[in-house]
Each structure stands twice: as structure tokens, then as C-alpha cells.
Design a protein around this motif. Structure first.
Motif, mmCIF file in Angstrom:
data_model
loop_
_atom_site.group_PDB
_atom_site.id
_atom_site.type_symbol
_atom_site.label_atom_id
_atom_site.label_comp_id
_atom_site.label_asym_id
_atom_site.label_seq_id
_atom_site.Cartn_x
_atom_site.Cartn_y
_atom_site.Cartn_z
ATOM 1 N N ALA A 9 0.864 26.063 108.093
ATOM 2 C CA ALA A 9 0.454 24.683 107.826
ATOM 3 C C ALA A 9 0.593 24.338 106.343
ATOM 4 C CB ALA A 9 -0.982 24.453 108.288
ATOM 5 N N CYS A 10 0.404 25.309 105.470
ATOM 6 C CA CYS A 10 0.536 25.056 104.036
ATOM 7 C C CYS A 10 1.985 25.051 103.576
ATOM 8 C CB CYS A 10 -0.266 26.083 103.250
ATOM 9 S SG CYS A 10 -2.016 25.663 103.189
ATOM 10 N N CYS A 11 2.892 25.301 104.469
ATOM 11 C CA CYS A 11 4.314 25.308 104.118
ATOM 12 C C CYS A 11 5.023 24.051 104.603
ATOM 13 C CB CYS A 11 4.989 26.519 104.748
ATOM 14 S SG CYS A 11 4.202 28.089 104.331
ATOM 15 N N LEU A 12 4.342 23.231 105.379
ATOM 16 C CA LEU A 12 4.951 22.050 105.984
ATOM 17 C C LEU A 12 4.589 20.783 105.213
ATOM 18 C CD1 LEU A 12 4.111 22.843 109.704
ATOM 19 C CD2 LEU A 12 6.317 23.119 108.569
ATOM 20 N N PRO A 13 5.516 19.828 105.118
ATOM 21 C CA PRO A 13 5.186 18.552 104.481
ATOM 22 C C PRO A 13 4.237 17.749 105.367
ATOM 23 C CG PRO A 13 7.411 18.493 105.359
ATOM 24 C CD PRO A 13 6.897 19.887 105.570
ATOM 25 N N TRP A 14 3.324 16.997 104.748
ATOM 26 C CA TRP A 14 2.382 16.179 105.515
ATOM 27 C C TRP A 14 2.023 14.946 104.709
ATOM 28 C CZ3 TRP A 14 -2.377 15.310 103.284
ATOM 29 C CH2 TRP A 14 -2.755 16.184 102.266
ATOM 30 N N CYS A 15 1.346 13.999 105.367
ATOM 31 C CA CYS A 15 0.868 12.804 104.689
ATOM 32 C C CYS A 15 -0.436 12.362 105.332
ATOM 33 C CB CYS A 15 1.911 11.682 104.744
ATOM 34 S SG CYS A 15 2.312 11.137 106.415
ATOM 35 N N TYR A 16 -1.190 11.530 104.612
ATOM 36 C CA TYR A 16 -2.410 10.953 105.170
ATOM 37 C C TYR A 16 -2.050 9.850 106.152
ATOM 38 C CZ TYR A 16 -5.289 13.432 101.784
ATOM 39 O OH TYR A 16 -5.917 14.411 101.061
ATOM 40 N N VAL A 17 -2.769 9.776 107.257
ATOM 41 C CA VAL A 17 -2.582 8.727 108.264
ATOM 42 C C VAL A 17 -3.965 8.268 108.730
ATOM 43 C CG1 VAL A 17 -0.324 9.574 109.070
ATOM 44 C CG2 VAL A 17 -2.427 10.435 110.142
ATOM 45 N N THR A 18 -3.993 7.208 109.517
ATOM 46 C CA THR A 18 -5.260 6.760 110.089
ATOM 47 C C THR A 18 -5.587 7.632 111.296
ATOM 48 O OG1 THR A 18 -4.248 5.198 111.608
ATOM 49 C CG2 THR A 18 -4.800 4.379 109.390
ATOM 50 N N GLY A 19 -6.832 7.642 111.667
ATOM 51 C CA GLY A 19 -7.271 8.429 112.818
ATOM 52 C C GLY A 19 -6.693 7.928 114.135
ATOM 53 N N THR A 20 -6.172 6.717 114.166
ATOM 54 C CA THR A 20 -5.591 6.175 115.390
ATOM 55 C C THR A 20 -4.133 6.600 115.580
ATOM 56 O OG1 THR A 20 -4.999 4.131 114.248
ATOM 57 C CG2 THR A 20 -7.133 4.184 115.407
ATOM 58 N N CYS A 21 -3.543 7.171 114.572
ATOM 59 C CA CYS A 21 -2.161 7.663 114.684
ATOM 60 C C CYS A 21 -2.130 8.791 115.710
ATOM 61 C CB CYS A 21 -1.686 8.166 113.325
ATOM 62 S SG CYS A 21 -0.054 8.916 113.348
ATOM 63 N N PRO A 28 -8.818 19.287 107.112
ATOM 64 C CA PRO A 28 -9.766 20.404 107.144
ATOM 65 C C PRO A 28 -10.815 20.376 106.045
ATOM 66 C CG PRO A 28 -7.600 21.139 106.401
ATOM 67 C CD PRO A 28 -7.461 19.717 106.829
ATOM 68 N N ASN A 29 -10.591 19.627 104.961
ATOM 69 C CA ASN A 29 -11.529 19.637 103.840
ATOM 70 C C ASN A 29 -12.235 18.322 103.578
ATOM 71 O OD1 ASN A 29 -10.857 22.276 103.443
ATOM 72 N ND2 ASN A 29 -9.606 21.927 101.635
ATOM 73 N N PHE A 30 -11.698 17.202 104.094
ATOM 74 C CA PHE A 30 -12.263 15.903 103.774
ATOM 75 C C PHE A 30 -12.710 15.183 105.038
ATOM 76 C CE2 PHE A 30 -9.054 16.816 100.469
ATOM 77 C CZ PHE A 30 -9.922 16.946 99.394
ATOM 78 N N THR A 31 -14.013 15.016 105.190
ATOM 79 C CA THR A 31 -14.576 14.345 106.350
ATOM 80 C C THR A 31 -14.048 12.923 106.453
ATOM 81 O OG1 THR A 31 -16.584 15.669 106.088
ATOM 82 C CG2 THR A 31 -16.745 13.707 107.486
ATOM 83 N N GLY A 32 -13.620 12.549 107.645
ATOM 84 C CA GLY A 32 -13.122 11.205 107.891
ATOM 85 C C GLY A 32 -11.667 10.990 107.513
ATOM 86 N N ALA A 33 -11.028 12.002 106.936
ATOM 87 C CA ALA A 33 -9.609 11.879 106.560
ATOM 88 C C ALA A 33 -8.739 12.533 107.626
ATOM 89 C CB ALA A 33 -9.362 12.527 105.204
ATOM 90 N N PHE A 34 -7.571 11.955 107.820
ATOM 91 C CA PHE A 34 -6.635 12.472 108.818
ATOM 92 C C PHE A 34 -5.270 12.689 108.176
ATOM 93 C CE2 PHE A 34 -9.900 10.226 111.046
ATOM 94 C CZ PHE A 34 -10.147 11.012 112.164
#
Length: 156
Positions: A9-21, A28-34
């Protein structure tokens, strides 16, 4: 450290999205963040996955347990053109494998590949004995299949 124990998981690119995505997962570290690994139009860099310090799932595993005596003992262990010498015999139209392209290119016979762990996102498929293989984990020499001579030749 954030990546300790998180593996690939730490080797893959990612971005923040809404919980409805549909592709969202809870951060894993920020409550309410997706976040999402698939919704970001980011391509996975094969070289980075192979050399990622946090996971070895995309590196050659040096394991081919379950292969029968049909293949050499070194088959798939490390990056190599494992199929080049006997590609037509092992995978040709009369082999019954269903892999042979009778109307197009069989250059894959000449490419380097190795077995990787099942969790590798750049694995190309599941082959003999249920082992996951990857061409992307290896650099290929650029050879091409010569259908007339039924062997690999240096690419032009």
C-alpha cells in the motif's frame, strides 16, 4: 513510521477522495478522511513497485514450488527469457495450452519474466501451478519471435 507494516500500500499512488467515492477506503491515520488507489488517474510505476522498500511482493521470489518436471528447475526463479528456447514446444498451437497467437505476435516468448507474490499489482497473470508471474518485474532484451524459424531473434 507511517509505512511500517503496511506493505505494498505504501508503494502505490493514491489521492484523497470523498467517502461517497466507490473506490474509497478509510485513511488509516486520519479520522473522517478517505483515500483511493484507483480513482486518481495515477499510473503505477513498475520500476518503483519492484524496488519499493516497504514490500517485496513485486520482486522475483526465487520460488517455483509446484512445477512439474516439464520445466527446468530454474524456471521463473529470477528474471530471464524462460520460454525462449522451448516456447513453441511448450506453448505452441499443438501444446493445448491455448496461449499461442496463431494470427499475430508471440514476442512474449522472448521476454524476461519471473514469479512474484500473489499481492503484486503488476503481476501479468497466474501461470503454471497457480504461480503469479510478471514481465514488468524484469527488463526484456527486445527480442522478437521468428515464426518461420520458431525461435527468438534480436529485435530490430
Amino acid at each position: 513510521a507511517y509505512c511500517a507494516g503496511r506493505g505494498i500500500a505504501c508503494c502505490l499512488p493514491w489521492c484523497y477522495v470523498t467517502g461517497t467515492c466507490m473506490e474509497s477506503v478509510k485513511h488509516p491515520n486520519f479520522t473522517g478522511a478517505f483515500l483511493s488507489y484507483t480513482a486518481c488517474n495515477s499510473s503505477v510505476n513498475d520500476e518503483e513497485l519492484v524496488s519499493c522498500a516497504h514490500s517485496d511482493v513485486c520482486r522475483c521470489q526465487g520460488n517455483n514450488t509446484g512445477l512439474g518436471s516439464r520445466f527446468p528447475t530454474t524456471y521463473g526463479l529470477q528474471c530471464s527469457q524462460h520460454d525462449a528456447a522451448k516456447c513453441y514446444e511448450w506453448w505452441g498451437p499443438e501444446s493445448g495450452s491455448g496461449l499461442w497467437n496463431t494470427s499475430g505476435s508471440n514476442n512474449w516468448c522472448c521476454d524476461s519474466w519471473c514469479y512474484v507474490k500473489p499481492g503484486c499489482p503488476n503481476a501479468d497473470g497466474i501461470g503454471e501451478a497457480g504461480l503469479h508471474y510478471s514481465y514488468k518485474a524484469c527488463q526484456s532484451p527486445g527480442d522478437v519471435w521468428d515464426a518461420t524459424e520458431k525461435q527468438c531473434k534480436a529485435g530490430s
